[in-house]
Design a protein around this motif. Structure first.
Motif, mmCIF file in Angstrom:
data_model
loop_
_atom_site.group_PDB
_atom_site.id
_atom_site.type_symbol
_atom_site.label_atom_id
_atom_site.label_comp_id
_atom_site.label_asym_id
_atom_site.label_seq_id
_atom_site.Cartn_x
_atom_site.Cartn_y
_atom_site.Cartn_z
ATOM 1 N N ALA A 94 0.240 -1.319 -0.026
ATOM 2 C CA ALA A 94 -0.022 0.150 -0.257
ATOM 3 C C ALA A 94 0.772 1.358 0.374
ATOM 4 O O ALA A 94 0.756 2.204 -0.208
ATOM 5 N N ILE A 95 1.760 1.199 0.387
ATOM 6 C CA ILE A 95 3.218 2.274 0.532
ATOM 7 C C ILE A 95 3.913 2.092 -0.170
ATOM 8 O O ILE A 95 4.950 1.036 0.432
ATOM 9 N N ARG A 96 4.237 3.237 -1.124
ATOM 10 C CA ARG A 96 5.121 3.889 -1.623
ATOM 11 C C ARG A 96 6.440 4.342 -0.982
ATOM 12 O O ARG A 96 6.115 6.012 -0.992
ATOM 13 N N VAL A 97 8.257 4.798 -1.334
ATOM 14 C CA VAL A 97 8.648 5.203 -0.671
ATOM 15 C C VAL A 97 10.225 5.453 -1.004
ATOM 16 O O VAL A 97 9.621 4.302 -1.836
ATOM 17 N N ASN A 98 10.588 6.052 -0.906
ATOM 18 C CA ASN A 98 12.397 6.206 -2.254
ATOM 19 C C ASN A 98 12.985 4.981 -0.958
ATOM 20 O O ASN A 98 13.091 4.920 -0.256
ATOM 21 N N GLN A 99 13.476 3.779 -1.390
ATOM 22 C CA GLN A 99 14.045 2.801 -0.598
ATOM 23 C C GLN A 99 15.161 3.181 -0.348
ATOM 24 O O GLN A 99 15.869 2.080 0.586
ATOM 25 N N ILE A 100 15.658 3.994 -0.842
ATOM 26 C CA ILE A 100 17.047 4.287 -0.020
ATOM 27 C C ILE A 100 16.636 4.663 0.922
ATOM 28 O O ILE A 100 17.675 4.835 1.956
ATOM 29 N N GLY A 101 15.633 5.639 1.348
ATOM 30 C CA GLY A 101 15.828 6.590 2.389
ATOM 31 C C GLY A 101 15.817 8.239 1.844
ATOM 32 O O GLY A 101 15.676 8.684 0.834
ATOM 33 N N PHE A 102 15.796 8.796 3.071
ATOM 34 C CA PHE A 102 15.780 10.434 2.691
ATOM 35 C C PHE A 102 16.828 10.804 3.523
ATOM 36 O O PHE A 102 17.561 11.139 4.109
ATOM 37 N N PHE B 81 -1.911 8.906 9.560
ATOM 38 C CA PHE B 81 -1.234 7.893 9.633
ATOM 39 C C PHE B 81 0.228 8.487 10.886
ATOM 40 O O PHE B 81 0.266 9.301 11.496
ATOM 41 N N GLU B 82 0.967 7.005 11.328
ATOM 42 C CA GLU B 82 2.168 7.743 12.039
ATOM 43 C C GLU B 82 3.385 7.371 11.715
ATOM 44 O O GLU B 82 3.178 6.546 10.794
ATOM 45 N N VAL B 83 4.837 7.589 12.127
ATOM 46 C CA VAL B 83 5.757 7.266 11.794
ATOM 47 C C VAL B 83 6.396 5.959 12.506
ATOM 48 O O VAL B 83 6.617 7.185 13.768
ATOM 49 N N ILE B 84 6.857 5.019 12.864
ATOM 50 C CA ILE B 84 7.370 4.146 14.273
ATOM 51 C C ILE B 84 8.532 4.546 13.715
ATOM 52 O O ILE B 84 9.272 4.168 12.691
ATOM 53 N N ASP B 85 9.948 4.182 15.438
ATOM 54 C CA ASP B 85 11.149 4.591 15.168
ATOM 55 C C ASP B 85 11.177 3.187 15.499
ATOM 56 O O ASP B 85 10.238 2.218 16.204
ATOM 57 N N ALA B 86 12.047 2.125 13.618
ATOM 58 C CA ALA B 86 12.037 0.458 13.748
ATOM 59 C C ALA B 86 12.621 0.640 15.045
ATOM 60 O O ALA B 86 13.320 -0.828 14.869
ATOM 61 N N ASP B 87 13.792 1.145 15.560
ATOM 62 C CA ASP B 87 14.493 0.374 16.528
ATOM 63 C C ASP B 87 13.778 0.378 18.049
ATOM 64 O O ASP B 87 14.015 -0.418 18.842
ATOM 65 N N THR B 88 13.279 1.446 18.390
ATOM 66 C CA THR B 88 12.378 1.144 19.804
ATOM 67 C C THR B 88 11.117 0.873 19.737
ATOM 68 O O THR B 88 10.617 1.171 20.629
ATOM 69 N N LYS C 176 -4.106 4.555 8.857
ATOM 70 C CA LYS C 176 -4.594 3.756 10.509
ATOM 71 C C LYS C 176 -5.737 2.922 10.318
ATOM 72 O O LYS C 176 -5.873 2.569 10.739
ATOM 73 N N ASN C 177 -5.348 1.995 9.293
ATOM 74 C CA ASN C 177 -6.071 0.801 8.870
ATOM 75 C C ASN C 177 -4.861 -0.400 9.311
ATOM 76 O O ASN C 177 -5.040 -1.781 8.840
ATOM 77 N N GLY C 178 -3.783 0.001 9.985
ATOM 78 C CA GLY C 178 -2.746 -1.498 9.560
ATOM 79 C C GLY C 178 -1.656 -1.017 9.143
ATOM 80 O O GLY C 178 -0.510 -2.234 9.346
ATOM 81 N N VAL C 179 -1.630 -0.864 7.927
ATOM 82 C CA VAL C 179 -1.202 -1.589 6.523
ATOM 83 C C VAL C 179 -0.023 -0.673 6.812
ATOM 84 O O VAL C 179 0.734 0.483 7.429
ATOM 85 N N GLU C 180 1.808 -1.356 6.499
ATOM 86 C CA GLU C 180 2.988 -0.770 7.675
ATOM 87 C C GLU C 180 3.641 -0.594 6.228
ATOM 88 O O GLU C 180 3.738 -1.578 5.028
ATOM 89 N N SER C 181 4.434 0.866 5.962
ATOM 90 C CA SER C 181 5.782 0.752 5.136
ATOM 91 C C SER C 181 6.618 -0.206 5.277
ATOM 92 O O SER C 181 6.756 -0.830 6.663
#
Length: 559
Positions: free
Chosen positions: A13-21, A38-45, A86-91
């Motif tokens: 569902a979500i498209r991003v620059n795969q290298i990052g920003f 939407f919310e952004v989650i720290d992948a480490d914490t 909001k529907n739980g789908v994550e990038s």
């Protein structure tokens, strides 16, 4: 072979620059099935570090889906993150870093080394993609005495085949030299090529390898042969050193002479601080090509056509005025001789070509760039008026691209019929245009908008597109694996040569694989990662070159 991962990723569902920003620069993502919070989650914490709302979803006809755009500009701390709708789908996880594009920038540039002809690619430089020297034989001149042979070795293979073409080469070297002039700080690192460490930036070392080959194609009277190829393309599973067919110089052309003169004039300026004798050779070659053009009768200034027995790429062009313009502009920038400026202005007044295009066929934009810089300190009224007119044209086009980018759910600046052969080149050319507009308007509030739109073109190339694919081999979590690139197909290495920019979506379906497998797809989805799909999945030197420019800009803007 097609990659089965494509369909799996098409469901995401979500498209991003795969290298990052990059910190300090624009950050955006696209959601294809849902809009809203939407919310952004720290992948480490696993902590939420940002909340936001996407734009309302709208139908994107080119993509064939409803899509909304989310912005992450409030997030600037280096780290690893994922987006949760909001529907739980994550990038997938993506990074934010100070220089996330440094490695891919170098890979895009280093790919020109992998395209080198006429020399061994040694393991210490090429790694597993090494191969023996190729195309060392001299070539005959089409239609001339077959006992007369000319040296051909050197330069870059143009694309996934082994031909070498002047008009294609001219765009590629122009982009690289412009990138170096605009962002020299982005090219301080070694690219690990044989010339590295010689005191010259590697982007210029690599460019010179092509320029020296281009000089071989100039005839004694100043004319320039259009190309050097075999009579037909070799098979897909033929390594370059195994392509032993006869080499032939196709006839001279006006477009070859014009683009040669322009790019050699650029080289004379750019290389002067590093090698004055080489710069002088480039200037002399540019002036001889110009003189041949001026002496050519108007009825001879026609599009190149392949001889009947030559079946390789034609690179024909019905309009040759823009090549004349580019040559005049570059020679004026180099020499200051107003004869060239008068010619360039006369050609501008003719209105016979687009002034802002950066393709291999339509090269007027390069002439405009040359004059915009050459006339920065113009004192006379005529020159000032010309610069004002060219600036107005450039900014008008930049505003059009900005508007297209803002209205598109993926931030890309293409109109529907621009999803054609080499569409990714158009995307990167548009990125170049916006970056140059930002420089022209550096004291204006709109500068930042141009930079953000340029970044969106980059995000599209690296994964923020309807297919969720990174169009650069070796980078991203879902990148091109099966390019129409003979060395990548014929060698025994599972991974393709890195740093290749694939051609991208092409609604023309101009090859049998695309026609069989992509029928009915929306324009932005008319791409297949298949070795037989030369119309969507081939590489060229002039698709990589504008990507180097954009990557350098985005790598350098934080420094």
């Amino acid at each position: 072979m097609a990659d089965v991962r494509r369909e799996q990723w098409n469901d995401a569902a979500i498209r991003v620059n795969q290298i990052g920003f990059s910190t300090g620069l624009s950050k955006a993502f696209s959601s294809q099935v849902v809009s809203g919070n939407f919310e952004v989650i720290d992948a480490d914490t696993n902590e939420c570090v940002l909340v936001g709302t996407t734009s309302p979803a709208s139908e994107d006809e080119a993509a064939g889906v409803r899509v909304s755009l989310g912005r992450l500009d409030g997030l600037d701390t280096p780290g690893r993150y994922r987006i949760r709708m909001k529907n739980g789908v994550e990038s997938p996880i993506f990074a934010i870093a100070e220089r996330p594009y440094q490695a891919v920038k170098l890979a895009l540039l280093r790919n020109f080394y992998f395209q080198r002809c006429g020399m061994e690619l040694e393991e210490r430089y090429a790694g597993p993609w090494k191969h023996a020297a190729c195309h060392l034989d001299h070539g005959i001149i089409h239609g001339d005495d077959p006992s007369i042979r000319r040296r051909t070795a050197g330069g870059w293979h143009d694309a996934g085949d082994y031909g070498k073409y002047i008009v294609a080469a001219a765009k590629a070297v122009a982009d690289l030299m412009l990138a170096y002039e605009a962002y020299p700080a982005a090219f301080q690192e070694s690219v690990n090529i044989p010339e590295s460490g010689n005191g010259v930036p590697d982007i210029l070392n690599e460019t010179r390898y092509e320029l020296e080959w281009m000089l071989l194609l100039q005839r004694e009277d100043g004319a320039v042969y259009h190309k050097i190829t075999t009579y037909e393309f070799p098979g897909l599973h033929v390594m370059p050193e195994d392509d032993a067919a006869a080499l032939v110089f196709s006839p001279v052309s006006f477009t070859a002479a014009g683009t040669f003169a322009a790019s050699m004039a650029m080289a004379a300026r750019v290389f002067a601080p590093f090698d004055e004798p080489f710069a002088a050779d480039c200037r002399e070659a540019a002036e001889r090509a110009w003189q041949w053009m001026e002496n050519t009768e108007s009825f001879e200034r026609v599009s190149f056509r392949n001889p009947r027995d030559v079946k390789t790429g034609e690179y024909g062009d019905q309009n040759v005025i823009d090549e004349h313009y580019w040559a005049a502009a570059e020679l004026y920038r180099l020499t200051g001789d107003r004869t060239y400026l008068i010619k360039a202005e006369k050609l501008v007044q003719s209105g016979g070509f687009p002034l802002c295009e950066l393709g291999w066929r339509d090269v007027g934009g390069y002439g405009t760039i040359a004059l915009l810089y050459a006339l920065r300190d113009a004192g006379d009224r005529t020159a000032m008026e010309l610069r004002e007119r060219l600036t107005e044209q450039w900014i008008m086009r930049a505003d059009e691209l900005l508007d297209l980018s803002k209205r598109n759910g993926f931030g890309v600046s293409l109109i529907q019929d621009q999803y054609k052969w080499g569409s990714n080149m158009i995307v990167m050319n548009n990125g170049m245009h916006l970056l140059i507009a930002a420089e022209l308007m550096k004291d204006s509030d709109i500068r930042q908008q141009y930079l953000e739109a340029a970044a969106q073109q980059w995000h599209y190339l690296l994964g923020c597109n309807v297919l969720g694919i990174c169009y650069i081999t070796g980078y991203g979590y879902n990148s091109v694996m099966h390019p129409h690139h003979r060395p990548s197909i014929a060698d025994s290495v599972p991974q393709p040569v890195p740093g290749i920019v694939a051609g991208g979506p092409n609604l023309g379906l101009n090859d049998t694989a695309a026609a069989a497998l992509l029928i009915g797809r929306a324009p932005m989805a008319c791409y297949i990662d298949h070795e037989d799909s030369y119309s969507t999945n081939e590489n060229t030197i002039y698709w990589n070159s504008p990507a180097v420019y954009v990557a350098a800009a985005l790598d350098c803007l934080n420094r």
